[in-house]
Design an enzyme around this catalytic site. Structure first.
Site, PDB file in Angstrom:
ATOM      1  N   SER A  57      52.010  -3.564 -22.452  1.00 52.98           N
ATOM      2  CA  SER A  57      51.361  -4.758 -22.979  1.00 52.98           C
ATOM      3  C   SER A  57      52.331  -5.563 -23.847  1.00 52.98           C
ATOM      4  O   SER A  57      53.449  -5.837 -23.445  1.00 52.98           O
ATOM      5  CB  SER A  57      50.106  -4.341 -23.747  1.00 52.98           C
ATOM      6  OG  SER A  57      49.246  -5.421 -23.971  1.00 52.98           O
ATOM      7  N   ASP A 109      46.094  -4.659 -17.899  1.00 51.75           N
ATOM      8  CA  ASP A 109      46.902  -4.232 -19.046  1.00 51.75           C
ATOM      9  C   ASP A 109      47.292  -2.754 -18.958  1.00 51.75           C
ATOM     10  O   ASP A 109      46.461  -1.877 -18.721  1.00 51.75           O
ATOM     11  CB  ASP A 109      46.100  -4.475 -20.331  1.00 51.75           C
ATOM     12  CG  ASP A 109      46.953  -4.438 -21.572  1.00 51.75           C
ATOM     13  OD1 ASP A 109      47.668  -3.446 -21.772  1.00 51.75           O
ATOM     14  OD2 ASP A 109      46.916  -5.414 -22.341  1.00 51.75           O
TER      15      ASP A 109
END
Length: 604
Positions: free
Chosen positions: A339, A453
């Site tokens: 991320s 993510d």
């Protein structure tokens, strides 16, 4: 060749153990058998029942373990004079590892019953083997017992000898003994090679592209092979040399692409990767001492890997961590993250300076309100078009394989339910997938796979780094740092106040809930991830929501302070931390491996 660097390497097994093993195999000489293994041939495999105690007479064996869905990982190297298979034999349990010949090897085998006959009459044998088992268990969790014999095989028109000599000089500068061996040793007896390897810390074989016979011997003689090519050569050789180890080739063949120092960035890497199919790849500039030193660190197991976790806006703290490490002269040789951690890690992997990293992050996230393109939530709260444009501005058409330093980003594959590791392909697409928080940004589809993510599956992917790199790992982790403002959720603003205040630019409060939910890690997973690090940094920025992209300076400062505090606990260079930890385990002393900054009194 580095002159006057010969030094007898201390044996990994004490004389008492060697004497005990000699008595074991001599006592039942009629029952011990001799056989040879060719390079790549397994001695035994995971799950196989133990029926012999083995003693390696010549060559080298590698100990491998393989987790589900992951490539085999080298756990250690067994050298001549050392026993093999003693743990499973004494415990009476199946083998827990694959043991494979790294090169042509000779082995003695003593049947199980004959071994226990000797053990009953000579109980000190069991004592010595028990000590060895404990020692090996410590080594395989702390980086000892790693490859020391490397081959460099040219796959370009120009010689590579000067490049290898620079690496050898850098290894010698670290205080190691090192020998470079070229094709003049082609007619030497096998005993000569063993003597050289035993009397030096590291041995580097070098074969030029026009020496196929010597290159073949090098590939069979070494623990690990580097194919050295030219970045702009096109096309690369159709059948590039490799370390053929029956299913383990990629784990033992790496690629180094040299480029002219005037080239600002590597190019053409993907073409070489398709031809050579290496486990890892590296870039170096011709004649550049810093790049030669980096390869020397990789050879000696002192290269440094940095892993950065996800954490939304609070991942700005990782910028402070990178700044502190640069200030203290800590080399960053491998980089990766999940991320926002991946976004920050990409900066040093692209050779950005601290100023460049700060300027680009400020432009893309602090000044630009990346989540302000609110959408009707059919797939996600935002369209992510703004994020896509900002990533395109930052990275353009850079391929991850062409980044100057090894880098990875992770995303979560909703199609397979597994972690997706991005080491090739467009950097901006991998980044877009790695930060695609479910419900906040639409997923990314790459090659028919739906990706979101990376923090959903692994917010702190230290295990990925350990598969790529044998040296120490520095980890900066925000997994347990709360970043949700309870006041904003308990008393959410009305729609008109939310719009009038401008708070809509960072998304409604539900964005915080979705972002924090995506980065929550179970205690067990967190413990496993942190256990892979050799230096753990835990910044604690206070006063900022996980989606508050405007709170920059204090968050960066928290990471900087936490990193300096962590480094202050060390009693030596970061590069040797993992090896010092191994020695400390043997001596029964402690080596600091983690620290965290004091928590802010305003922590949310």
């Amino acid at each position: 060749m580095i002159p006057n660097m010969s030094k007898r390497r201390a044996s990994s097994a004490p004389d008492t153990l060697e004497a005990a093993l000699a008595r074991v195999f001599d006592h039942r000489a009629s029952k011990a058998s001799w056989f040879a293994l060719t390079g790549g041939e397994p001695l035994f495999t995971t799950g196989q029942e133990p029926d012999h105690l083995y003693l390696l007479r010549s060559g080298r064996l590698g100990v491998f373990r393989q987790a589900e869905g992951q490539p085999p990982q080298l756990m250690g190297v067994i050298r001549p004079g050392e026993p093999v298979g003693e743990m499973a034999l004494i415990a009476g349990t199946p083998h827990t590892s694959d043991v494979v010949a790294l090169r042509d090897s000779e082995v003695l085998a003593l049947p199980r019953d004959a071994f226990f006959d000797v053990a009953r009459t000579e109980p000190e044998v069991m004592i010595h083997l028990s000590r060895l088992m404990l020692s090996r268990a410590r080594e395989r969790t702390s980086g000892a017992g790693e490859p020391t014999v490397f081959g460099f095989v040219g796959a370009r028109g120009r010689p590579i000898r000067a490049f290898v000599e620079r690496i050898a000089a850098a290894v010698a500068a670290m205080g190691h003994t090192v020998q470079v061996i070229d094709d003049s040793a082609l007619r030497s007896a096998s005993e000569w090679f063993s003597r050289v390897e035993d009397s030096h810390d590291y041995v580097l074989y070098v074969a030029e592209a026009d020496q196929p016979a010597w290159a073949t011997l090098c590939a069979r003689q070494v623990d690990r092979l580097f194919v050295v090519g030219d970045a702009l050569s096109a096309p690369p050789p159709a059948h590039a040399p490799g370390h053929e180890l029956r299913g383990f080739r990629r784990q033992f063949t790496d690629l180094i692409l040299l480029r002219d120092a005037r080239m600002s960035r590597p190019a053409n890497t993907s073409v070489w990767l398709d031809a050579v199919n290496p486990g890892r790849w590296f870039h170096a500039r011709e004649g550049d001492e810093a790049d030669s030193a980096r390869i020397a660190r990789i050879v000696t197991g002192t290269s440094v890997g940095l892993v950065l976790s996800g954490g939304g806006a609070r991942a700005y703290a990782h910028i402070g961590v990178v700044q502190a490490l640069n200030e203290m002269g800590v080399p960053l040789d491998f980089l990766g993250g999940a991320s926002m951690g991946a976004v920050v890690a990409a900066g040093p992997a692209l050779d950005w300076s601290d100023a460049q990293l700060e300027a680009r992050i400020r432009h893309a996230f602090v000044k630009s309100d990346p989540l302000s393109d609110i959408a009707l939530p059919i797939v996600a709260m935002t369209r992510a078009r703004k994020v896509g444009r900002l990533l395109n501005e930052a990275y353009g058409d850079i391929d991850i394989a062409d980044m100057p330093r090894p880098f990875f980003a992770v995303s979560s594959n909703l199609t397979t339910g597994r972690l997706e590791v991005h080491r090739r392909g467009l950097l901006r697409r991998a980044m877009r997938a790695s930060i695609a928080i479910p419900g906040v940004m639409p997923p990314v589809v790459i090659d028919g796979q739906v990706l979101v993510d990376g923090a959903v599956v692994s917010n702190f992917p230290t295990d990925v780094m350990r598969q790529l790199h044998s040296g120490p790992i520095i980890g900066s982790d925000m997994s347990q740092v709360r970043g949700v403002d309870p006041e904003a959720l308990s008393n959410p603003p009305s729609w008109w106040r939310w719009i009038a205040s401008g708070a809509w630019k960072k998304g409604p409060p539900i964005v915080s809930v979705l972002m924090r939910s995506a980065t929550i890690t179970t205690d067990g997973e967190l413990e496993r991830s942190r256990a892979e690090t050799n230096l753990l940094i835990l910044p604690h920025p206070g006063g900022a929501d996980i989606r508050d992209w405007k709170v920059y300076e204090p968050t960066v400062a928290s990471g900087h302070a936490a990193a300096l505090a962590a480094l202050a606990t060390l009693d030596g260079p970061v590069g040797t931390l993992r090896k010092r930890r191994a020695l400390a385990a043997h001596d029964g002393t402690a080596v600091p491996v983690s620290t965290q900054a004091p928590e802010s009194p305003h922590r949310n």
